[in-house]
Design an enzyme around this catalytic site. Structure first.
Site, PDB file in Angstrom:
ATOM      1  N   ASP A 119      48.639  33.215  43.808  1.00  9.20           N
ATOM      2  CA  ASP A 119      47.121  32.980  42.992  1.00  9.20           C
ATOM      3  C   ASP A 119      47.002  31.652  43.340  1.00  9.20           C
ATOM      4  O   ASP A 119      47.594  30.582  42.790  1.00  9.20           O
ATOM      5  CB  ASP A 119      47.301  33.296  41.590  1.00  9.20           C
ATOM      6  CG  ASP A 119      47.558  34.923  41.217  1.00  9.20           C
ATOM      7  OD1 ASP A 119      47.585  35.733  42.187  1.00  9.20           O
ATOM      8  OD2 ASP A 119      47.703  35.141  40.028  1.00  9.20           O
ATOM      9  N   ASP A 157      42.036  45.241  38.784  1.00  6.59           N
ATOM     10  CA  ASP A 157      42.533  44.306  37.603  1.00  6.59           C
ATOM     11  C   ASP A 157      42.221  44.975  36.222  1.00  6.59           C
ATOM     12  O   ASP A 157      41.367  44.718  35.449  1.00  6.59           O
ATOM     13  CB  ASP A 157      41.853  43.245  37.701  1.00  6.59           C
ATOM     14  CG  ASP A 157      41.893  42.365  39.079  1.00  6.59           C
ATOM     15  OD1 ASP A 157      43.104  42.175  39.234  1.00  6.59           O
ATOM     16  OD2 ASP A 157      40.955  41.863  39.590  1.00  6.59           O
TER      17      ASP A 157
HETATM   18  O1  1PR Z   1      37.041  39.604  42.817  1.00  3.98           O
HETATM   19  O2  1PR Z   1      37.321  40.134  45.115  1.00  3.98           O
HETATM   20  O3  1PR Z   1      37.024  37.853  44.296  1.00  3.98           O
HETATM   21  O4  1PR Z   1      39.046  39.171  44.069  1.00  3.98           O
HETATM   22  C1  1PR Z   1      39.651  37.942  43.031  1.00  3.98           C
HETATM   23  C2  1PR Z   1      41.287  38.213  43.031  1.00  3.98           C
HETATM   24  O5  1PR Z   1      41.833  37.482  42.310  1.00  3.98           O
HETATM   25  C3  1PR Z   1      41.564  39.611  42.569  1.00  3.98           C
HETATM   26  O6  1PR Z   1      42.636  40.421  43.559  1.00  3.98           O
HETATM   27  C4  1PR Z   1      42.242  39.374  41.220  1.00  3.98           C
HETATM   28  O7  1PR Z   1      43.144  40.324  40.974  1.00  3.98           O
HETATM   29  C5  1PR Z   1      42.774  38.057  41.457  1.00  3.98           C
HETATM   30  N1  1PR Z   1      42.510  37.116  40.182  1.00  3.98           N
HETATM   31  C6  1PR Z   1      41.419  36.904  39.547  1.00  3.98           C
HETATM   32  N2  1PR Z   1      41.656  36.057  38.337  1.00  3.98           N
HETATM   33  C7  1PR Z   1      43.151  36.127  38.286  1.00  3.98           C
HETATM   34  C8  1PR Z   1      43.739  35.540  37.306  1.00  3.98           C
HETATM   35  O8  1PR Z   1      44.928  35.420  37.206  1.00  3.98           O
HETATM   36  N3  1PR Z   1      43.207  34.499  36.788  1.00  3.98           N
HETATM   37  N4  1PR Z   1      44.923  37.053  39.508  1.00  3.98           N
HETATM   38  C9  1PR Z   1      43.716  36.931  39.472  1.00  3.98           C
HETATM   39  C10 1PR Z   1      45.415  38.012  39.977  1.00  3.98           C
HETATM   40  C11 1PR Z   1      47.363  39.075  39.351  1.00  3.98           C
HETATM   41  C12 1PR Z   1      48.445  39.557  40.367  1.00  3.98           C
HETATM   42  C13 1PR Z   1      49.730  38.388  39.778  1.00  3.98           C
HETATM   43  C14 1PR Z   1      50.530  39.640  39.191  1.00  3.98           C
HETATM   44  C15 1PR Z   1      52.131  39.285  39.402  1.00  3.98           C
HETATM   45  N5  1PR Z   1      46.560  37.997  39.786  1.00  3.98           N
HETATM   46  O9  1PR Z   1      48.357  39.081  41.662  1.00  3.98           O
HETATM   47  O10 1PR Z   1      50.056  37.861  40.738  1.00  3.98           O
HETATM   48  O11 1PR Z   1      49.905  40.028  37.922  1.00  3.98           O
HETATM   49  O12 1PR Z   1      52.102  38.426  38.355  1.00  3.98           O
HETATM   50  P1  1PR Z   1      53.627  38.305  37.400  1.00  3.98           P
HETATM   51  O13 1PR Z   1      54.578  38.738  38.574  1.00  3.98           O
HETATM   52  O14 1PR Z   1      53.724  36.906  37.129  1.00  3.98           O
HETATM   53  O15 1PR Z   1      53.483  39.233  36.086  1.00  3.98           O
HETATM   54  P2  1PR Z   1      37.678  39.343  44.056  1.00  3.98           P
END
Ligand code: 1PR
Length: 528
Positions: free
Chosen positions: A225, A380
């Site tokens: 991320d 999400d």
């Molecule tokens: O909406 O098309 O602009 O895409 C934004 C992207 O950013 C989406 O794929 C969304 O999932 C991601 N995103 C947005 N905010 C966050 C955040 O964390 N605040 N992260 C985010 C998503 C979640 C996973 C993470 C897993 C594994 N990250 O990808 O890596 O949950 O984590 P873990 O193994 O530590 O539990 P758009």
């Protein structure tokens, strides 16, 4: 000198990077006579067959290619670049002539397994080709396709691969070679194959062999991320249930390019970058992400996915960009797949409301040009507990083994946008199904409740969504130990599992996950 036939679709940067890493020099085809003048021709193709053949006709490349091939001069076709050698494809309705140097057609998989066939699979070698010199018989290669060749002449078959049934995964006749898999994305075995093509003087195979390879692996995906911290530096961060701030600051777990390189070396089967504030900024202005991809793809030869901010956009000067423009920039910079989050929710809502495909959504446009396999939907969702399915009649409600705070025995999974900040009246199952209908090739299923908790994947969510779709799924969020990966593969049909926190914090290395899965007899790609 290698001559590269780049017709403008997909990620050729990785092929260029691989050849350059091997010390090869590249000349790109700019005009038809460059094909006739080539000494070794490399033709990587990704995306849609009909689109590729149309472009080859528009550029007047068909005739010089046919002449080059008739003379049995060295040729290496990758994916569509191999399919083009045949007489036509079920993916092509235009009636345009293909190269037709090999008899047979390209047909769509008609199988019980998920399509596209995505992942690392083994090959059964049928001829003693010098291109396979020095490659371990158990080596796996990266496939990503919905169509495969069906040659009429069995003598051209170089390898076959098993995916529900046996299909032809590479061909060779004289100096003409083609692979369905992507050597430039297949780690060191794939690089060795390209090296053999570049440097072996005699490419011809002499006799038949029958060497069996291994089967399709479950994939381990490392996720980064990425966002700018308060000082404006691009960092890999990690949230707890999507909250990436600790004592007010954005958590900083390292630099994106360095971490990606580390995960490649440690055996990650794929690497995903999510620009988590992409929904705010316009990604084409966010050049650092393009830079991250360019730098990473120079040394990392496994598939790269990029997500965040892929949507239509009008900038402050009134200039409009389509999601396809944004995706194209990413593909040119080294991405193999793009991932769409928020925009997919809005598109699915509209599709479910009208019952009609507009043909213009980012999912449809990008999959039409780059192929379904290039479009991942990142979901999400958050749990919403209910006492009975009647409380959420519009949604896909499941009975849960983990009751809610008021002892609710049921729940549904509510989609969110803008990184979990805004909830929508749509459930994850409906979203996944709608996106599959619109042309998405894979689902990346996160879970906000589980993210960063180290408590294991949400198996109930994964089963609910996976059972509703026929495209592959990457299960994400909550991995805390090796056992969680075994559990997600044993108790669900997910093709891949993604983790972030445990890898970044070096709590569990990727090698340890793979070693554990091997003990549990789960097919994996060995760490090279
Ligand atoms: O909406 O098309 O602009 O895409 C934004 C992207 O950013 C989406 O794929 C969304 O999932 C991601 N995103 C947005 N905010 C966050 C955040 O964390 N605040 N992260 C985010 C998503 C979640 C996973 C993470 C897993 C594994 N990250 O990808 O890596 O949950 O984590 P873990 O193994 O530590 O539990 P758009």
């Amino acid at each position: 000198m290698i001559t590269l036939l780049d017709y403008g679709a997909g990620n050729v940067r990785s092929v260029v990077n691989a050849i350059e890493k091997l010390g090869g020099k590249i000349k790109t085809v700019k005009k038809p006579s460059d094909i006739s003048d080539a000494r070794k021709l490399l033709f990587p193709g990704v995306g849609n067959y009909e689109n590729m053949i149309r472009i080859l006709h528009e550029k007047n490349y068909i005739y010089p290619l046919q002449e080059y091939l008739k003379e049995d001069r060295p040729f290496f076709g990758i994916c569509l670049g191999m399919q083009a050698l045949f007489e036509g494809s079920e993916e092509d309705f235009s009636g345009n002539e293909s190269l037709g140097v090999f008899k047979g057609l390209v047909k769509r998989f008609k199988i019980r397994f998920a399509v596209p066939h995505i992942g690392w699979n083994g090959v059964n070698l049928k001829k003693d080709s010098p291109v396979f010199n020095g490659i371990d018989p158990d080596a796996k290669f990266y496939f990503v396709h919905s169509y495969h060749i069906v040659p009429e002449d069995e003598s051209v078959v170089l390898t076959t691969t098993h995916y529900d049934y046996e299909f032809v995964s590479s061909v060779q006749k004289g100096n003409i070679i083609g692979t369905q898999f992507h050597p430039e994305k297949s780690g060191s075995s794939g690089i060795k194959l390209l090296e053999n093509f570049i440097y072996q003087k005699d490419l011809k195979s002499r006799h038949k062999v029958d060497i069996k390879g291994k089967g399709l692996s479950k994939r381990i995906v490392a996720c980064l991320d990425v966002r700018a911290n308060d000082n404006g530096d691009l960092v890999v961060t990690k949230g707890d249930q999507y909250d990436v701030r600790e004592k007010g600051d954005v958590r900083n777990l390292g630099k994106p390019v360095d971490l990606a390189r580390r995960y490649y070396k440690e055996g990650a089967d794929e690497i995903t970058f999510l620009n988590i504030t992409g929904f705010r900024d316009f990604p084409l202005k966010d050049l650092p992400m393009l830079d991250v991809l360019e730098k990473t793809s120079k040394n990392v030869f496994v598939p790269l996915t990029i997500g965040g901010g892929i949507r239509d956009y009008t900038d402050s000067n009134g200039k409009s960009y389509t999601a396809l423009d944004v995706a194209s920039q990413y593909f040119r910079s080294g991405a193999d797949k793009i991932s769409i989050g928020s925009d997919a929710v809005y598109i699915a809502e509209e599709y479910l409301k009208t019952g009609k495909k507009s043909g213009k959504s980012s999912i449809e446009e990008i999959s039409r040009v780059y192929g379904n396999q290039a479009v991942v939907i990142s979901i999400d969702p958050k749990r919403v507990y209910v006492h009975s399915p009647d409380e959420a009649k519009k949604h896909h409600v499941i009975k849960t083994d983990f009751p809610g705070p008021d002892n609710e025995a049921y729940c549904w999974y509510q989609c969110t946008v803008q990184g979990g900040r805004t909830t929508r009246d749509l459930d994850a199952v409906a979203l996944a199904r709608a996106c599959q209908d619109l042309g998405a090739g894979e689902i990346l299923l996160n879970c906000i409740d589980k993210d960063g908790t180290n408590s294991g994947f949400d198996l109930e969510l994964i089963n609910a969504v996976k059972n509703a779709i026929s495209i592959p799924m990457i299960a994400s969020s909550g991995a805390g130990c090796e056992e969680h990966f075994a559990e997600v593969f044993e108790k669900t049909k997910a093709e891949a599992a993604l983790a972030a926190g445990i890898f970044h914090r070096k709590e569990v290395p990727i090698q340890a996950v793979k070693a554990y899965l091997a003990i549990r007899n789960i097919e994996i790609r060995a760490v090279e």
